[in-house]
Design a protein around this motif. Sequence first.
Motif, PDB file in Angstrom:
ATOM      1  N   LEU A 179       0.834  -1.197   0.000  1.00  0.00           N
ATOM      2  CA  LEU A 179       0.000   0.000   0.000  1.00  0.00           C
ATOM      3  C   LEU A 179       0.873   1.253   0.000  1.00  0.00           C
ATOM      4  O   LEU A 179       0.578   2.231  -0.689  1.00  0.00           O
ATOM      5  CB  LEU A 179      -0.928   0.010   1.219  1.00  0.00           C
ATOM      6  N   LEU A 228      -2.221   6.404  -3.002  1.00  0.00           N
ATOM      7  CA  LEU A 228      -2.617   6.115  -1.620  1.00  0.00           C
ATOM      8  C   LEU A 228      -1.829   6.945  -0.618  1.00  0.00           C
ATOM      9  O   LEU A 228      -1.885   6.690   0.592  1.00  0.00           O
ATOM     10  CB  LEU A 228      -2.424   4.622  -1.323  1.00  0.00           C
ATOM     11  N   ILE A 237      -7.468   0.564  -4.207  1.00  0.00           N
ATOM     12  CA  ILE A 237      -7.083  -0.625  -3.429  1.00  0.00           C
ATOM     13  C   ILE A 237      -7.793  -1.861  -3.971  1.00  0.00           C
ATOM     14  O   ILE A 237      -7.194  -2.932  -4.099  1.00  0.00           O
ATOM     15  CB  ILE A 237      -7.398  -0.415  -1.929  1.00  0.00           C
TER      16      ILE A 237
END
Length: 152
Positions: A117, A123, A148
Motif C-alpha cells: 500500500l 494512496l 485498493i
Amino acid sequence: MNYWLMKSEPSAFSVDDLAAIPGKTTGWDGVRNYQARNMLRDDFRVGDLAFLYHSSCELPGVVGLLKVVRRGYADPSQFDPGSEYFDPGSDPHAPRWFCVDVKLKRKFGRVIGLEELRRHKPLRNLRLLQRGNRLSVMPVAKAEWDFILSLE
DNA sequence: GCCAACGTTGGC
DNA sequence: GCCAACGTTGGC
C-alpha cells in the motif's frame, strides 16, 4: 455511501474467524477511542463498505471486504462486568461506546500488504499510512477505495 | 522486545 | 488549563 477501514488483530479476531460465523456477521465491539466512537455512532450507515485490515501480525494488510448491516448502537460489552471491554463509568442511559454490525462480503484471494500500500502514489493520503495513525476505524476516500480494490 | 507516537489521567 | 507520567498501538 461511505467507505471505511477497520482494524483487527488476527490473533484476537481474524477474517477466518468471521467467515466461520453463521451469517458471517458480527458486532464490531470493543472500540474505546472517542474519535472512532464518533464515527461508529454518527457516520456509519447500513450499506457502507469497509476493508478488513489485519494489524500486529506477520503480514499486516487488507484481507477482505465488509458490509455494514446495522448502524451504530450501544456496545453491549461496556455493560458486561465479565468483558475485557467493561466500562463501569458508562451510563446505560447515555452510553459512552458504540458498535456497528458488519458482514463479511468477501475474503480476498491474497493479503494486500501494508508495504505494498505504501508503494502506491494514489494512496499517499490514505489515513492508515499517515504518521502515528492509531485509529482502529477510519474513513477511506472513494478514489482510494477503488484503487485498493484494483490491486487485488 | 524495542520504540515512536499518540491518548488519557490526574495533580496542581 | 498545563503538563508529566503512564498506558496503548502497531510496525519492525
